[in-house]
Scaffold this active site. Structure first.
Site, PDB file in Angstrom:
ATOM      1  N   GLY A  67      -7.203 -14.387   2.136  1.00 61.64           N
ATOM      2  CA  GLY A  67      -7.111 -14.722   3.562  1.00 61.64           C
ATOM      3  C   GLY A  67      -6.847 -16.199   3.759  1.00 61.64           C
ATOM      4  O   GLY A  67      -7.773 -17.009   3.708  1.00 61.64           O
ATOM      5  N   GLY A  99       2.850  -1.208   9.865  1.00 65.27           N
ATOM      6  CA  GLY A  99       2.627   0.235  10.021  1.00 65.27           C
ATOM      7  C   GLY A  99       2.701   1.012   8.726  1.00 65.27           C
ATOM      8  O   GLY A  99       3.164   2.156   8.711  1.00 65.27           O
ATOM      9  N   CYS A 112      -6.595  -1.812   6.768  1.00 66.68           N
ATOM     10  CA  CYS A 112      -5.483  -2.141   7.667  1.00 66.68           C
ATOM     11  C   CYS A 112      -5.978  -1.955   9.104  1.00 66.68           C
ATOM     12  O   CYS A 112      -6.489  -0.892   9.444  1.00 66.68           O
ATOM     13  CB  CYS A 112      -4.271  -1.255   7.399  1.00 66.68           C
ATOM     14  SG  CYS A 112      -2.919  -1.600   8.549  1.00 66.68           S
ATOM     15  N   SER A 123       0.832  -1.211   0.000  1.00 66.09           N
ATOM     16  CA  SER A 123       0.000   0.000   0.000  1.00 66.09           C
ATOM     17  C   SER A 123       0.868   1.263   0.000  1.00 66.09           C
ATOM     18  O   SER A 123       1.815   1.378   0.784  1.00 66.09           O
ATOM     19  CB  SER A 123      -0.911   0.006   1.223  1.00 66.09           C
ATOM     20  OG  SER A 123      -1.801  -1.086   1.178  1.00 66.09           O
ATOM     21  N   ASN A 174      -6.995   0.495   0.131  1.00 65.38           N
ATOM     22  CA  ASN A 174      -6.811  -0.108   1.447  1.00 65.38           C
ATOM     23  C   ASN A 174      -7.655   0.676   2.442  1.00 65.38           C
ATOM     24  O   ASN A 174      -7.230   1.710   2.960  1.00 65.38           O
ATOM     25  CB  ASN A 174      -5.333  -0.108   1.839  1.00 65.38           C
ATOM     26  CG  ASN A 174      -5.100  -0.796   3.180  1.00 65.38           C
ATOM     27  OD1 ASN A 174      -6.029  -0.949   3.975  1.00 65.38           O
ATOM     28  ND2 ASN A 174      -3.877  -1.209   3.435  1.00 65.38           N
TER      29      ASN A 174
HETATM   30  O1  RRO Z   1       1.493  -2.236   6.717  1.00 64.64           O
HETATM   31  C1  RRO Z   1       0.783  -2.877   7.512  1.00 64.64           C
HETATM   32  O2  RRO Z   1       1.035  -2.930   8.728  1.00 64.64           O
HETATM   33  C2  RRO Z   1      -0.429  -3.580   7.078  1.00 64.64           C
HETATM   34  C3  RRO Z   1      -1.302  -3.114   6.116  1.00 64.64           C
HETATM   35 BR1  RRO Z   1      -0.966  -1.571   5.120  1.00 64.64          BR
HETATM   36  C4  RRO Z   1      -2.498  -3.815   5.863  1.00 64.64           C
HETATM   37  O3  RRO Z   1      -3.345  -3.447   5.038  1.00 64.64           O
HETATM   38  N1  RRO Z   1      -2.752  -4.933   6.587  1.00 64.64           N
HETATM   39  C5  RRO Z   1      -1.881  -5.384   7.522  1.00 64.64           C
HETATM   40  O4  RRO Z   1      -2.143  -6.412   8.156  1.00 64.64           O
HETATM   41  N2  RRO Z   1      -0.715  -4.713   7.727  1.00 64.64           N
END
Ligand code: RRO
Length: 295
Positions: A239, A75, A127, A49, A124
């Site tokens: 998933g 993060g 998260c 992302s 997204n």
């Molecule tokens: O970067 C993340 O911590 C993270 C993201 Br962007 C997300 O969409 N889902 C996730 O489990 N971790």
């Protein structure tokens, strides 16, 4: 084992080489790693992302491998606009850019940087551990609708990745659809945590994180099943998928395509392996399989 013919498919406006797509967040931060996954047999890839400004991510530990899954709180680390150059060599390939922002304008701005190069966008809105981003917006149907509309206005295929951390996932799917989503991707990680018993402290630096991998497969199946019944647009299942049989089960629940993430950490050749097991010229047409578990 039910098998299906291979071949290109058009899902939510994106031309994929097959039904198996790399999920956001895994090996998605360089053009080289995305190309490697495409060359290994994936039908398409989703990037890590990308947001309105560069982020280093949460303090570590950021990722812990569990018996049946992976717990992360990365993060949202990302290079922001610099990622445009990284993707340049992949122009014309089935590369979906995952984007995040803190409001509809930020989503639209980030998407605009990639409007000429991305095969599509994945928003997204899911998260589970990012203050002001992800599920902070994605649990509010009005914001989901507005963010989707803002990106869809660029005229590119727009997928929306939704969070399972809500009471009724179909409300979120319906909001994305009202905003013009071309497909709904279900699901992002499930909000979770572990405590280190020797330390008497949360294992993750961020305390809370998102659980992925086999442990969440039944949750993903349930979400896809519910969304399939409630949605007009295709649902993309994500998933805990790690075998061809998982792909078929996900299709039976209603998924038109699937995304694979955590399983890639264990086996970089997972796309070739699943393709070998799943695809056969005399198999059943995907249309006969998708949603067949519904009465
Ligand atoms: O970067 C993340 O911590 C993270 C993201 Br962007 C997300 O969409 N889902 C996730 O489990 N971790």
């Amino acid at each position: 084992m039910i098998r299906s013919p291979a071949g290109p498919v058009s899902i939510g406006g994106v031309e994929l080489r097959n039904h198996l797509v790399l999920a956001a967040g895994i090996l998605g931060t360089t053009g080289a790693s995305l190309a490697r996954i495409l060359n290994s047999g994936a039908g398409g890839v989703v990037t890590k992302s990308i947001g309105p400004g560069p982020l280093d991510g949460h303090p570590g530990p950021c990722l812990v491998v569990l018996d049946d899954g992976v717990l992360n709180a990365m993060g949202l680390p990302n290079p922001s606009r610099d990622f445009v150059q990284e993707l340049a060599p992949l122009s014309g390939e089935p590369v979906v850019v995952s984007i995040f922002g803190g409001d509809p304008d930020e989503f639209a701005e980030v998407a605009s940087w990639f409007a000429g190069s991305a095969a599509g966008f994945e928003l997204n809105l899911s998260c589970p551990h990012a203050e002001g981003f992800g599920s902070a917006l994605g649990t509010d149907p009005a914001l989901v609708e507005e963010c989707t509309r803002a990106v869809k206005a660029l005229g590119r295929p727009t997928w929306v990745k939704v969070t399972p951390n809500v009471t009724d996932i179909t409300e979120i799917g319906a909001a994305a659809e009202r905003g013009g989503a071309d497909a709904i991707v279900a699901i992002n990680t499930v909000k979770a945590m572990r405590i280190s018993v020797p330390m008497g402290r949360p294992v993750l630096g961020n305390r809370f994180g998102g659980l992925s991998g086999k442990a969440i497969f039944p949750i993903a199946i349930r979400c896809v099943y519910e969304l399939y019944e409630a949605s007009e647009v295709p649902v993309i299942g994500c998933g805990g998928i790690s075998t061809a049989e998982d792909v078929v089960e996900m299709m039976m629940a209603g998924a038109s395509a699937v995304e694979i993430g955590s399983a890639v950490l264990e086996d970089i050749g997972i796309f070739a392996k699943i393709s070998r097991d799943l695809y056969s010229p005399d198999g059943r047409e995907p249309d006969e399989i998708v949603g067949c578990a519904h009465g």
